[in-house]
Design an enzyme around this catalytic site. Sequence first.
Site, PDB file in Angstrom:
ATOM      1  N   ARG A   1       0.846  -1.191   0.000  1.00 34.18           N
ATOM      2  CA  ARG A   1       0.000   0.000   0.000  1.00 34.18           C
ATOM      3  C   ARG A   1       0.883   1.242   0.000  1.00 34.18           C
ATOM      4  NH1 ARG A   1      -3.515  -2.357  -1.864  1.00 34.18           N
ATOM      5  NH2 ARG A   1      -5.643  -2.661  -1.152  1.00 34.18           N
TER       6      ARG A   1
ATOM      7  N   ASP B   1       5.165  -0.748  -6.371  1.00 36.33           N
ATOM      8  CA  ASP B   1       4.003  -1.050  -7.221  1.00 36.33           C
ATOM      9  C   ASP B   1       2.796  -0.247  -6.745  1.00 36.33           C
ATOM     10  OD1 ASP B   1       2.764  -2.485  -9.394  1.00 36.33           O
ATOM     11  OD2 ASP B   1       1.681  -3.636  -7.880  1.00 36.33           O
TER      12      ASP B   1
ATOM     13  N   GLU C   1      -1.621   7.447  -5.754  1.00 31.54           N
ATOM     14  CA  GLU C   1      -1.840   6.718  -7.021  1.00 31.54           C
ATOM     15  C   GLU C   1      -3.273   6.817  -7.557  1.00 31.54           C
ATOM     16  OE1 GLU C   1      -0.959   2.750  -5.292  1.00 31.54           O
ATOM     17  OE2 GLU C   1      -2.820   2.097  -6.235  1.00 31.54           O
TER      18      GLU C   1
ATOM     19  N   HIS D   1       0.555  -0.435  -9.896  1.00 35.41           N
ATOM     20  CA  HIS D   1      -0.285  -1.365  -9.127  1.00 35.41           C
ATOM     21  C   HIS D   1      -0.700  -2.559  -9.986  1.00 35.41           C
ATOM     22  CE1 HIS D   1      -2.812  -1.177  -5.216  1.00 35.41           C
ATOM     23  NE2 HIS D   1      -2.632  -2.436  -5.561  1.00 35.41           N
TER      24      HIS D   1
HETATM   25  C1  COI Z   1      -6.040  -5.385  -3.473  1.00 36.54           C
HETATM   26  O1  COI Z   1      -6.535  -6.472  -3.741  1.00 36.54           O
HETATM   27  O2  COI Z   1      -6.339  -4.794  -2.425  1.00 36.54           O
HETATM   28  C2  COI Z   1      -5.085  -4.775  -4.399  1.00 36.54           C
HETATM   29  O3  COI Z   1      -4.281  -4.017  -3.996  1.00 36.54           O
HETATM   30  C3  COI Z   1      -5.208  -5.063  -5.834  1.00 36.54           C
HETATM   31  C4  COI Z   1      -6.115  -4.100  -6.496  1.00 36.54           C
HETATM   32  C5  COI Z   1      -5.391  -3.093  -7.308  1.00 36.54           C
HETATM   33  C6  COI Z   1      -7.087  -4.808  -7.396  1.00 36.54           C
END
Ligand code: COI
Length: 332
Positions: A235, A259, A264, A297
């Site tokens: 995160r 990532d 973001e 991400h």
């Molecule tokens: C999550 O599953 O919380 C993620 O970080 C992935 C998301 C970008 C689909």
Amino acid sequence: MKIVAYGIRADEKPYLDEWGKANPEVTVASTGKLLDETTVELAKGADGVVVYQQKPYTANVLNKLASYGVKNISLRNVGVDNVDTAAVKQNGLKITNVPAYSPQAIAEFTVTELMRLLRNTKTFDRKIANGDLRWAPDVAEELNQMTVGVFATGRIGRAAIQIYRGFGAKIIAYDVFHNPELEKEGIYVDTPEELYAKSDVLSIHAPATKENEHMLNDEAFSKMKDGVYVLNPARGTLVDTDALIRALDSGKVKGAALDVYEDEVGVFNTDFGSFDKIPDERLKNLLKRDNVLVTPHIAFYTKKAVHNMVWFAMDANKSLIETGNSDKLVKF
Ligand code: COI
């Protein structure tokens, strides 16, 4: 029974259609739009909604869902940090997430990025594109010589540990909750500070909470080894980006793979048409560096994960509607 699925992308639609065919008793409606104040009305008449988005699920939207009698909300992702928990409790909403759509997807990507950092691939790609085929001065480091500190040993952290082991790295870990198997192996250290002090690579796999916001700040970086590599596929809020930039400038951090990024939302997964048009100077500062790998991400973004996010969330929503419960119910 009717479920409205929000924010359905083109790559998710075939899986949603497949699920609909396998569950003909459920009417599935879908929209590419995210769930917010402008789209919440689409949920009227539904028994549940299935959503994925990084922008907040606000009290206003959750109150409206409840006022339509829509109390079953299933997230297609794992993180619940953008949900207004007070509104969930006040309205008696039931929320499910998908805790494990593919921990391996994120773990594999994290280690890929580490290998790219250690082997200076961004530098070599640039040199090669300019016709410079020399080796020096970009001599690499080997992971089998390094200690990897894994921060948080949930599913993703554990999947990453398995891969790091394949490379022959020494593993240490920190988590408030100790996994019994890893505990037996004696890999846990007692404090984040100990992890920072002993790790050549820091692999962060914690969820975002109020308490750990900017946990990697100036003070934390000062406790790390000189020349540490920092990996954040978790995160954005975990890292104080300004502090990271200072640590990169001073050489304290030798390389970073991010990532996620604290700002973001609205930037990642958007085509700005050219590098110059990316509307975030700090992000561009990071993107320009050879020793920083920023990706939008995408660690989760595999066919298996996307399939599971859709199927598991739809299954969970159906289960909430039919039974009032689900094994994926989030306890707030
Ligand atoms: C999550 O599953 O919380 C993620 O970080 C992935 C998301 C970008 C689909």
